[in-house]
Scaffold this motif. Structure first.
Motif, mmCIF file in Angstrom:
data_model
loop_
_atom_site.group_PDB
_atom_site.id
_atom_site.type_symbol
_atom_site.label_atom_id
_atom_site.label_comp_id
_atom_site.label_asym_id
_atom_site.label_seq_id
_atom_site.Cartn_x
_atom_site.Cartn_y
_atom_site.Cartn_z
ATOM 1 N N VAL A 170 64.010 -0.342 72.597
ATOM 2 C CA VAL A 170 65.399 -0.064 73.190
ATOM 3 C C VAL A 170 65.344 1.255 71.567
ATOM 4 C CG1 VAL A 170 67.171 -1.745 73.956
ATOM 5 C CG2 VAL A 170 67.108 -0.922 71.488
ATOM 6 N N HIS A 268 70.702 -1.140 78.916
ATOM 7 C CA HIS A 268 69.837 -1.802 78.995
ATOM 8 C C HIS A 268 70.273 -3.063 77.838
ATOM 9 C CE1 HIS A 268 66.015 -3.507 77.481
ATOM 10 N NE2 HIS A 268 65.250 -1.843 77.924
ATOM 11 N N VAL A 446 71.261 3.719 73.940
ATOM 12 C CA VAL A 446 70.881 2.425 74.888
ATOM 13 C C VAL A 446 71.602 0.686 73.986
ATOM 14 C CG1 VAL A 446 68.465 1.824 75.677
ATOM 15 C CG2 VAL A 446 68.675 3.660 74.605
ATOM 16 N N GLY A 447 71.780 0.014 75.851
ATOM 17 C CA GLY A 447 72.186 -1.164 75.491
ATOM 18 C C GLY A 447 73.420 -0.871 76.198
#
Length: 462
Positions: A170, A268, A446-447
């Motif tokens: 990530v 993600h 991201v995540g």
């Protein structure tokens, strides 16, 4: 056992020296070696090939061909990665097995890697074996075969593994996303192709060979050495790089980099990472466009302590206790005509949300001029040390010098960069921080997007 007939002329000479020299005449570990203690590069032009060397005293040498063939200049996805993987494969003169065996018999180490602007073909070896490895690198960039079976059996599988590795990281996804948002094409191109890139449409042995003809031309390469005299290096480059094309088969994109800014969010389930970035400074080798105050700003923001058992002086490391579960690090990515100042957060989504808010507050405090004189002094000293350490580092200095030369700049001169950082004033730092906040930011998350903040929530303009 490999026969001597299977070893090239220069390798035979090197092996003969090693095997036949009398023990009494061998150089001891404590004996003096040629070279100097200077970290400055000498530069020259040898038949159109740019050459730079730093004759640092020691028994070993690091030699590299730095080509203007990073992902910024590839004409299709994956070409830089493919060309990197073809290094030290079969050539018209030697098989990959022979290259491996000869290099191992001489104690050498071979590698290749790339950045956003450069492709590096590198060899490390004993100082007296400079002729053999100069010949080898010249052979690699002019006579590699680029066969179909090597592409399908050895190159393509490595590229696919790289795609899977990128998909699961990530932090790398966030940095690549930030570059894409900030610069779009060129420097915005991902360091490695993503898993969704249609490589079969663009990538094969023929397209890589065509890219090599433009990447390995005299205007696009520099030969850089650490631990070799300039006279010796220019001599052997003049002998073994005669077959390098004088002009490129195709012209690499030379459009000036433009900063755009904006926001991208990628869901993600493998972790969380947030990058807040701003336009930075070009590299020191670019000349007048280098801004040393950005390096000082990066040191002042920081994130990780340089002193064990201490929270450190940087603003983000001081605030670390306010957001347990998240880590922060400030990095200044420098390129030939642009830069990206990034603050990257990793950890739980809620901790990152709080930490990112603190980072923006810290940047505003710098723009308001509310930083103590002591912290400013520490930031200048830290930035100077980081820059000088990078220049002293053989790997970083080699790549920076090669990239600077192929982009029409200058070699990395360690004494000059230290003086430029020392000249940064508190007013310059304040103005730099204010300019960043007044302009457009780049934010990549991201995540867990349900928790990770938007740029607007952090008070940033996009």
């Amino acid at each position: 056992m490999i026969s001597r007939s299977a070893i090239g002329g220069n390798a035979q000479l090197a092996l003969r020296r090693q095997c036949c020299v009398k023990p009494a005449n061998r150089r001891g570990l404590a004996a003096a070696v040629s070279g100097s203690t200077s970290f400055s590069y000498d530069t020259a032009d040898v038949g159109g090939v740019k050459v730079a060397s730093r004759d640092v005293a020691g028994p070993t040498t690091k030699l590299a061909v730095v080509a203007k063939a990073g992902t910024r200049y590839q004409s299709a996805p994956g070409l830089t990665s493919g060309l990197e993987q073809f290094a030290f494969k079969n050539t018209n003169k030697r098989s990959a097995l022979r290259i491996t065996r000869e290099s191992e018999l001489l104690g050498g180490q071979l590698t290749s890697y790339h950045t956003r602007e450069a492709l590096v073909i590198e060899a490390k070896f004993l100082r007296e074996d400079l002729p053999y490895f100069t010949e080898l690198l010249g052979e690699v960039i002019t006579q590699t075969k680029y066969t179909a079976h090597e592409y399908h059996e050895e190159v393509e599988p490595i590229i696919k593994l790289g795609q899977k590795k990128l998909l699961g990281n990530v932090s790398e996804l966030a940095i690549n996303s930030a570059h894409g948002v900030a610069f779009h094409r060129g420097l915005g191109t991902s360091l490695y192709p993503s898993s969704s890139t249609p490589l079969t449409k663009y990538l094969n042995e023929s397209s890589i060979a065509q890219f090599a003809r433009s990447a390995y031309a005299k205007p696009s390469i520099a030969v850089v050495a650490n631990g070799a005299s300039q006279a010796e290096l220019t001599k052997w480059v003049g002998e073994f790089f005669t077959e390098v094309p004088s002009s490129s088969a195709s012209t690499s994109s030379s459009e000036a980099t433009k900063y755009y800014g904006g926001e991208e969010r990628i869901a993600h389930d493998g972790g969380n990472s947030l990058v807040i970035a701003f336009p930075g400074s070009s590299s020191f080798t670019a000349g007048d466009s280098y801004k040393p105050e950005i390096a000082v700003l990066a040191a002042l923001l920081g994130g990780k302590s340089s002193i064990k058992w201490s929270p450190g002086f940087s603003l983000l490391s001081k605030a670390a206790s306010s957001f347990p579960g998240a880590s922060a690090a400030t990095t200044h990515f420098t390129y030939s005509d642009a830069g990206l100042l990034s603050i990257q957060f990793s950890g739980s989504a809620s901790a990152i949300r709080n930490a990112s808010a603190e980072a923006v507050k810290a940047l505003r405090s710098i723009s308001d001029g509310s930083i103590s004189k002591e912290d400013f002094t520490k930031a200048v000293a830290s930035a100077k040390y980081n820059a000088l350490e990078e220049g002293q580092n053989i790997e970083a200095g080699l790549v920076a010098t090669g990239a600077g030369l192929v982009h029409g700049g200058k070699a990395f001169q360690i004494d000059q960069i230290g003086k430029s950082i020392e000249g940064v004033s508190a007013d310059k730092l304040k103005s730099a921080a204010k300019a960043l906040l007044d302009g457009k930011a780049t934010v990549s998350a991201v995540g867990d997007l349900y928790v990770l903040p938007y740029a607007e929530e952090l008070g940033l303009k996009i």
